[in-house]
Design an enzyme around this catalytic site. Structure first.
Site, PDB file in Angstrom:
ATOM      1  N   ASP A 252       0.825  -1.204   0.000  1.00  0.00           N
ATOM      2  CA  ASP A 252       0.000   0.000   0.000  1.00  0.00           C
ATOM      3  C   ASP A 252       0.865   1.262   0.000  1.00  0.00           C
ATOM      4  O   ASP A 252       2.063   1.220   0.285  1.00  0.00           O
ATOM      5  CB  ASP A 252      -0.912   0.013   1.230  1.00  0.00           C
ATOM      6  CG  ASP A 252      -2.085  -0.941   1.090  1.00  0.00           C
ATOM      7  OD1 ASP A 252      -2.406  -1.311  -0.051  1.00  0.00           O
ATOM      8  OD2 ASP A 252      -2.666  -1.310   2.128  1.00  0.00           O
ATOM      9  N   LYS A 274      -3.294   2.947  -1.898  1.00  0.00           N
ATOM     10  CA  LYS A 274      -4.554   3.673  -1.727  1.00  0.00           C
ATOM     11  C   LYS A 274      -4.345   4.771  -0.692  1.00  0.00           C
ATOM     12  O   LYS A 274      -3.876   4.532   0.403  1.00  0.00           O
ATOM     13  CB  LYS A 274      -5.671   2.731  -1.260  1.00  0.00           C
ATOM     14  CG  LYS A 274      -6.003   1.627  -2.237  1.00  0.00           C
ATOM     15  CD  LYS A 274      -7.327   0.992  -1.905  1.00  0.00           C
ATOM     16  CE  LYS A 274      -7.307   0.241  -0.585  1.00  0.00           C
ATOM     17  NZ  LYS A 274      -6.559  -1.022  -0.659  1.00  0.00           N
ATOM     18  N   MET A 387      -7.520   8.300  10.358  1.00  0.00           N
ATOM     19  CA  MET A 387      -7.760   9.059   9.130  1.00  0.00           C
ATOM     20  C   MET A 387      -8.716  10.221   9.381  1.00  0.00           C
ATOM     21  O   MET A 387      -9.653  10.456   8.625  1.00  0.00           O
ATOM     22  CB  MET A 387      -8.296   8.135   8.032  1.00  0.00           C
ATOM     23  CG  MET A 387      -7.353   6.981   7.697  1.00  0.00           C
ATOM     24  SD  MET A 387      -8.094   5.711   6.638  1.00  0.00           S
ATOM     25  CE  MET A 387      -9.192   4.872   7.798  1.00  0.00           C
TER      26      MET A 387
END
Length: 471
Positions: A252, A274, A387
């Site tokens: 990732d 991503k 996040m």
């Protein structure tokens, strides 16, 4: 990332002339190292010290009493200069370089073409530790650690490999099959027999395994591995071992290059990175990729930042692998919430204050913030919000509406667990300011709850930047 000045290589000196220039202790040290090789050694010394003279006599090292000259250098593979005199060292180094022969000058990296590493000798296996010539004592300390980790008989595994290598290369025609075979041999009964000194039994058992391997169909496997928060030394030992064995590493965007560099050099590396709002490969395509690679008989490491079981969408990958009957294993990693708490010296649970933890994400599967953690937050839980920077204002509104006081302590950690981490401490009411912080560009983990007020004194002393400072 720092780069090496001297690139570590193994140099073939079998049957070739290697020159050592010097009369004293430094020349003796080089010869003690070089007599372990198959080189033809020549000492250039008009008047060797007594211990040096005794050593070359014992080991039948040729001595040349003349000074170093181009006629002696031209047939040499390497030259080692240990005169101890800087002006003489510089002149001799220039002479060797003019002849096109690599030269090493003891304790003078600026005059050297190569550095001599500290060596752990488990012939035919050797481990070399280099410090670019500037910290030999440090290299010796590393050598001592490796010496302790590798038993003296470790070289017997190398001897076993040497004994069957031709048969392996003839029988197994692709590198992936050979790597899997060697891993089984070294980790299995044949390897144990070799280490115990039963070399012939080990060889016969390994050859039997080779015959069986030549008829067995290739069988792939996927390892779903947590890379941790990003620091190389927070990677688990098992994850490191798998990276060293993988045929393919599928990683990732948040996995740093330093962690990828710990993988096998010739492993294929596929980025499926991503980040929020920027998907290089849809999840269903990642699932199909894992199935295809393992179906080709390859060992696949699916490397995910943090822990694969915490907001890593590993459930979708597991479902795809199960449906395709692909074997898989999960290797946990340190998740960002734990790294952020450690960076900030914050106890996530604290007796009488916080008895439970909630891991929450600010972004649901369809881009909507998931519901449900407001009540837990109001009950005193420590909330770890992943996040959360871009939607911090919305998260705060939900939490305050759910009964959490705006004065509840909060910490936001950018790049948790990495060398460049930033820790911003304030209150729940300060968090909406994060949305406007253009200087906060890395992944942010937010910790909220009464336990954060009980952080160590070092936390308050070390954190000059508070969220309330950025309006």
């Amino acid at each position: 990332m720092a780069k090496l000045r001297f690139f570590p290589v193994s140099y073939d000196v079998d049957g070739r002339i290697v020159l050592v220039v010097g009369d004293g202790a430094q020349a003796l040290q080089k010869l003690r190292l070089l007599v372990r090789s198959r080189a033809r050694l020549r000492l250039i010394s008009a008047c060797p010290a007594a211990d040096l003279a005794a050593f070359i006599a014992e080991h039948e090292v040729e001595q040349v009493a003349l000074g170093l000259c181009p006629c002696l250098i031209k047939d040499a593979a390497l030259v080692f200069i240990a005169s101890g005199d800087e002006q003489q060292d510089a002149a001799l180094s220039a002479m060797a370089r003019a002849c096109g022969v690599p030269v090493n000058v003891v304790d003078r990296p600026h005059l050297s073409d190569f550095a001599v590493p500290a060596i752990v000798d488990r012939a035919p296996i050797a481990v070399a530790i280099s410090s670019d010539g500037f910290a030999p004592v440090l290299a010796q300390r590393v050598r001592a650690l490796i010496e302790a980790a590798l038993p003296p008989q470790f070289g017997r595994l190398g001897a076993l490999a040497q004994a069957i290598r031709t048969a392996v290369m003839t029988t197994l025609h692709d590198s992936a099959s050979r790597r899997k075979f060697w891993a089984r041999i070294f980790d299995g009964e044949a390897g144990r027999l070799a280490l115990d000194g039963h070399g012939e039994q080990a060889r016969l058992l390994a050859l039997q395994g080779l015959r069986e391997a030549s008829f067995a169909p290739a069988r792939g496997i996927v390892y779903l591995v947590g890379a941790g928060p990003g620091a190389e030394d927070l990677l688990t030992l098992r994850a490191h071992r798998l990276l060293q064995s993988a045929d393919v590493i599928v990683y990732d965007a948040l996995v740093p290059e330093a962690v990828l560099a710990m993988g096998r050099r010739d492993a294929e590396r596929l980025s499926v990175g991503k980040r929020k709002g920027r998907h290089s490969m849809p999840q269903d395509e990642i699932n199909a990729l894992l199935v295809r690679l393992a179906g080709e008989g390859r060992m696949v490491v699916r490397l995910k930042a943090g822990d694969p079981l915490v907001f890593g969408r590993v459930g979708e990958e597991i479902a795809a692998l199960r449906e395709a009957a692909i074997p898989f294993e999960i290797v946990p990693g340190i998740t960002a919430a734990l790294a952020a708490a450690a960076d900030s010296h914050i106890p996530l649970t604290l007796r009488g204050v916080a008895s439970h933890i909630v891991f929450a994400t600010a972004h649901g599967a369809e881009g909507e913030e998931p519901a449900g953690y407001e009540a837990l937050a109001a009950s005193g839980a420590t909330i770890a919000l992943y996040m959360g920077k871009s939607v911090a204002d919305k998260a705060v509104a939900r939490l305050v509406a759910g009964g959490l006081a705006a004065t509840t302590p909060a910490v936001a950690v950018e790049n948790a667990g990495r060398a460049g981490r930033r820790i911003l401490r304030g209150t729940l009411g300060d968090l909406p300011l994060l949305v406007k912080r253009e200087d906060v560009t890395g992944p942010v983990l937010i910790l909220i709850g009464p336990a954060i007020a009980h952080a160590s004194d070092a936390l308050a002393e070390n954190l000059a930047a508070a969220l309330s400072a950025a309006a």
